[in-house]
Design a protein around this motif. Structure first.
Motif, PDB file in Angstrom:
ATOM      1  N   LEU A   3       7.246   8.674  44.157  1.00  7.53           N
ATOM      2  CA  LEU A   3       7.588   7.581  45.059  1.00  7.53           C
ATOM      3  C   LEU A   3       8.762   7.917  45.962  1.00  7.53           C
ATOM      4  CD1 LEU A   3       7.370   4.569  42.626  1.00  7.53           C
ATOM      5  CD2 LEU A   3       5.785   5.134  44.453  1.00  7.53           C
ATOM      6  N   TRP A   4       9.560   8.886  45.604  1.00  6.12           N
ATOM      7  CA  TRP A   4      10.824   9.064  46.283  1.00  6.12           C
ATOM      8  C   TRP A   4      10.923  10.296  47.152  1.00  6.12           C
ATOM      9  CZ3 TRP A   4      10.088   8.771  41.084  1.00  6.12           C
ATOM     10  CH2 TRP A   4      10.088   9.958  40.402  1.00  6.12           C
ATOM     11  N   GLY A   5       9.880  11.014  47.373  1.00  4.20           N
ATOM     12  CA  GLY A   5       9.979  12.132  48.285  1.00  4.20           C
ATOM     13  C   GLY A   5       8.915  13.174  48.038  1.00  4.20           C
ATOM     14  N   ASP A   6       9.029  14.232  48.743  1.00  2.95           N
ATOM     15  CA  ASP A   6       8.100  15.334  48.689  1.00  2.95           C
ATOM     16  C   ASP A   6       8.316  16.139  47.407  1.00  2.95           C
ATOM     17  OD1 ASP A   6       6.422  17.452  49.314  1.00  2.95           O
ATOM     18  OD2 ASP A   6       7.833  18.352  50.720  1.00  2.95           O
ATOM     19  N   LYS A  66      13.530   3.151  35.950  1.00  2.58           N
ATOM     20  CA  LYS A  66      13.815   2.897  34.531  1.00  2.58           C
ATOM     21  C   LYS A  66      14.114   1.423  34.270  1.00  2.58           C
ATOM     22  CE  LYS A  66      15.623   7.442  33.448  1.00  2.58           C
ATOM     23  NZ  LYS A  66      16.815   8.233  33.106  1.00  2.58           N
ATOM     24  N   ARG A  67      14.390   0.679  35.316  1.00  2.29           N
ATOM     25  CA  ARG A  67      14.757  -0.734  35.152  1.00  2.29           C
ATOM     26  C   ARG A  67      13.547  -1.658  35.075  1.00  2.29           C
ATOM     27  NH1 ARG A  67      19.484  -0.479  39.564  1.00  2.29           N
ATOM     28  NH2 ARG A  67      20.702   1.092  38.479  1.00  2.29           N
ATOM     29  N   GLY A  68      12.383  -1.129  35.240  1.00  2.00           N
ATOM     30  CA  GLY A  68      11.185  -1.953  35.152  1.00  2.00           C
ATOM     31  C   GLY A  68      10.010  -1.260  35.799  1.00  2.00           C
ATOM     32  N   THR A  69       8.852  -1.755  35.506  1.00  2.48           N
ATOM     33  CA  THR A  69       7.658  -1.148  36.082  1.00  2.48           C
ATOM     34  C   THR A  69       7.328  -1.822  37.416  1.00  2.48           C
ATOM     35  OG1 THR A  69       6.250  -2.671  34.861  1.00  2.48           O
ATOM     36  CG2 THR A  69       6.696  -0.529  33.844  1.00  2.48           C
ATOM     37  N   PHE A  70       6.714  -1.047  38.263  1.00  2.00           N
ATOM     38  CA  PHE A  70       6.271  -1.545  39.555  1.00  2.00           C
ATOM     39  C   PHE A  70       4.796  -1.220  39.693  1.00  2.00           C
ATOM     40  CE2 PHE A  70      10.761  -0.643  40.089  1.00  2.00           C
ATOM     41  CZ  PHE A  70      11.212  -1.766  40.756  1.00  2.00           C
ATOM     42  N   ALA A  75       4.589  -3.768  47.323  1.00  3.41           N
ATOM     43  CA  ALA A  75       5.683  -3.804  48.298  1.00  3.41           C
ATOM     44  C   ALA A  75       6.999  -3.405  47.634  1.00  3.41           C
ATOM     45  CB  ALA A  75       5.790  -5.193  48.916  1.00  3.41           C
ATOM     46  N   SER A  76       7.244  -3.865  46.417  1.00  2.00           N
ATOM     47  CA  SER A  76       8.500  -3.509  45.751  1.00  2.00           C
ATOM     48  C   SER A  76       8.556  -2.016  45.447  1.00  2.00           C
ATOM     49  CB  SER A  76       8.708  -4.338  44.490  1.00  2.00           C
ATOM     50  OG  SER A  76       7.586  -4.274  43.655  1.00  2.00           O
ATOM     51  N   ALA A  77       7.449  -1.404  45.045  1.00  5.45           N
ATOM     52  CA  ALA A  77       7.429   0.041  44.777  1.00  5.45           C
ATOM     53  C   ALA A  77       7.644   0.831  46.069  1.00  5.45           C
ATOM     54  CB  ALA A  77       6.106   0.444  44.130  1.00  5.45           C
ATOM     55  N   ARG A  78       7.010   0.414  47.141  1.00  8.44           N
ATOM     56  CA  ARG A  78       7.181   1.109  48.424  1.00  8.44           C
ATOM     57  C   ARG A  78       8.571   0.903  48.993  1.00  8.44           C
ATOM     58  NH1 ARG A  78       3.268  -0.568  52.471  1.00  8.44           N
ATOM     59  NH2 ARG A  78       3.118  -2.529  51.369  1.00  8.44           N
ATOM     60  N   ALA A  79       9.188  -0.218  48.666  1.00 11.79           N
ATOM     61  CA  ALA A  79      10.534  -0.503  49.168  1.00 11.79           C
ATOM     62  C   ALA A  79      11.570   0.457  48.588  1.00 11.79           C
ATOM     63  CB  ALA A  79      10.921  -1.938  48.846  1.00 11.79           C
ATOM     64  N   LEU A  80      11.323   1.021  47.417  1.00 13.43           N
ATOM     65  CA  LEU A  80      12.301   1.910  46.793  1.00 13.43           C
ATOM     66  C   LEU A  80      12.668   3.079  47.698  1.00 13.43           C
ATOM     67  CD1 LEU A  80      11.003   2.016  43.114  1.00 13.43           C
ATOM     68  CD2 LEU A  80      12.838   0.616  44.071  1.00 13.43           C
ATOM     69  N   THR A  81      11.697   3.692  48.318  1.00 12.25           N
ATOM     70  CA  THR A  81      11.967   4.801  49.227  1.00 12.25           C
ATOM     71  C   THR A  81      12.659   4.295  50.490  1.00 12.25           C
ATOM     72  OG1 THR A  81      10.036   5.964  48.401  1.00 12.25           O
ATOM     73  CG2 THR A  81      10.910   6.693  50.504  1.00 12.25           C
ATOM     74  N   TRP A  82      12.202   3.196  51.018  1.00 14.80           N
ATOM     75  CA  TRP A  82      12.754   2.637  52.253  1.00 14.80           C
ATOM     76  C   TRP A  82      14.223   2.255  52.089  1.00 14.80           C
ATOM     77  CZ3 TRP A  82      14.104  -2.499  53.778  1.00 14.80           C
ATOM     78  CH2 TRP A  82      14.249  -2.676  55.158  1.00 14.80           C
ATOM     79  N   LEU A  83      14.599   1.759  50.905  1.00 19.29           N
ATOM     80  CA  LEU A  83      15.980   1.329  50.667  1.00 19.29           C
ATOM     81  C   LEU A  83      16.986   2.468  50.803  1.00 19.29           C
ATOM     82  CD1 LEU A  83      15.524  -1.026  47.596  1.00 19.29           C
ATOM     83  CD2 LEU A  83      16.118  -1.688  49.940  1.00 19.29           C
ATOM     84  N   LEU A  84      16.547   3.690  50.564  1.00 20.17           N
ATOM     85  CA  LEU A  84      17.466   4.827  50.662  1.00 20.17           C
ATOM     86  C   LEU A  84      18.011   5.001  52.077  1.00 20.17           C
ATOM     87  CD1 LEU A  84      15.530   7.332  48.424  1.00 20.17           C
ATOM     88  CD2 LEU A  84      17.614   6.077  47.839  1.00 20.17           C
ATOM     89  N   ASN A 106       9.192 -11.417  50.221  1.00 24.05           N
ATOM     90  CA  ASN A 106      10.097 -12.204  49.371  1.00 24.05           C
ATOM     91  C   ASN A 106       9.844 -11.955  47.888  1.00 24.05           C
ATOM     92  OD1 ASN A 106      11.858 -13.577  51.198  1.00 24.05           O
ATOM     93  ND2 ASN A 106      10.086 -14.748  51.872  1.00 24.05           N
ATOM     94  N   ARG A 107       8.579 -11.798  47.497  1.00 24.93           N
ATOM     95  CA  ARG A 107       8.264 -11.464  46.092  1.00 24.93           C
ATOM     96  C   ARG A 107       8.834 -10.097  45.736  1.00 24.93           C
ATOM     97  NH1 ARG A 107       3.423 -13.846  47.364  1.00 24.93           N
ATOM     98  NH2 ARG A 107       2.401 -11.849  47.737  1.00 24.93           N
ATOM     99  N   ALA A 108       8.702  -9.144  46.647  1.00 29.58           N
ATOM    100  CA  ALA A 108       9.246  -7.797  46.410  1.00 29.58           C
ATOM    101  C   ALA A 108      10.764  -7.866  46.238  1.00 29.58           C
ATOM    102  CB  ALA A 108       8.877  -6.872  47.561  1.00 29.58           C
ATOM    103  N   ILE A 109      11.416  -8.627  47.082  1.00 27.17           N
ATOM    104  CA  ILE A 109      12.872  -8.759  46.989  1.00 27.17           C
ATOM    105  C   ILE A 109      13.262  -9.377  45.654  1.00 27.17           C
ATOM    106  CG2 ILE A 109      14.861 -10.009  47.932  1.00 27.17           C
ATOM    107  CD1 ILE A 109      13.559  -9.515  50.732  1.00 27.17           C
ATOM    108  N   GLU A 110      12.543 -10.392  45.229  1.00 27.73           N
ATOM    109  CA  GLU A 110      12.863 -11.012  43.937  1.00 27.73           C
ATOM    110  C   GLU A 110      12.653 -10.033  42.785  1.00 27.73           C
ATOM    111  OE1 GLU A 110      14.590 -13.727  43.297  1.00 27.73           O
ATOM    112  OE2 GLU A 110      14.728 -13.748  45.478  1.00 27.73           O
ATOM    113  N   GLN A 111      11.617  -9.198  42.861  1.00 23.27           N
ATOM    114  CA  GLN A 111      11.420  -8.172  41.837  1.00 23.27           C
ATOM    115  C   GLN A 111      12.572  -7.171  41.858  1.00 23.27           C
ATOM    116  OE1 GLN A 111       7.563  -6.542  42.676  1.00 23.27           O
ATOM    117  NE2 GLN A 111       6.495  -8.171  41.570  1.00 23.27           N
TER     118      GLN A 111
END
Length: 164
Positions: A3-6, A66-70, A75-84, A106-111
């Motif tokens: 999820l986080w890069g090449d 490690k803080r939870g499953t996605f 959207a929440s899983a895809r947001a992890l890379t974008w947040l960087l 909004n659901r992704a943000i709450e997750q």
């Protein structure tokens, strides 16, 4: 699924001549600061490079996972890379970037909030601003400060029950 890069970049970075990530980060930062490529902003760019090195090695997204499953491709899983690269954002920005509906954003943000990955900063009901505090702490820490201390400061913010 990475999820986080090449994956190739991660593997090459981990090869790193047998050096641990922290040593590679320190060497890379000192080399960058030594060449001083910009008239202004070298410290900020240098700290951004540290965060990128951590993300390429899976450090930050690895901590988040490690803080939870996605659910895969959510959207929440895809947001992890974008947040960087976008640690301060609104729900509208997340919705537009991930091409999801506002309710899905909004659901992704709450997750992400429930997993202590982002925090709401404004305390308002509309036009709320969210922050990935760990990314911000890594980018804004002083030269030479331990990245683990920056991550701990961010966790203290994220664990604050007031969460404005």
């Amino acid at each position: 699924m990475v999820l986080w890069g090449d994956l190739e970049t991660i593997e090459l970075g981990d090869a790193g001549m047998g050096l641990p990530l922290a040593v590679r980060m320190a060497l890379g930062h000192s080399h960058f600061e030594a060449i001083h490529p910009f008239s202004d902003g070298n410290g900020r760019v240098g700290r951004m490079l540290l965060a990128l090195q951590m993300s390429c090695s899976g450090k930050l997204p690895g901590l988040w996972l490690k803080r939870g499953t996605f659910r895969e491709n959510s959207a929440s899983a895809r947001a992890l890379t974008w947040l960087l690269s976008n640690p301060i954002f609104t729900a509208k920005q997340l919705s537009q970037e991930l091409a999801v509906s506002p309710p899905a954003a909004n659901r992704a943000i709450e997750q992400l909030r429930s997993r202590k990955i982002v925090r709401e900063r404004t305390g308002r009901q509309s036009s709320r601003v969210f922050a990935a505090e760990e990314v911000i702490e890594l980018l804004s820490r002083r030269f030479g400060d331990d990245p683990e201390l920056a991550l701990q400061r961010a966790q203290d913010l994220l664990s604050d029950t007031r969460d404005t």
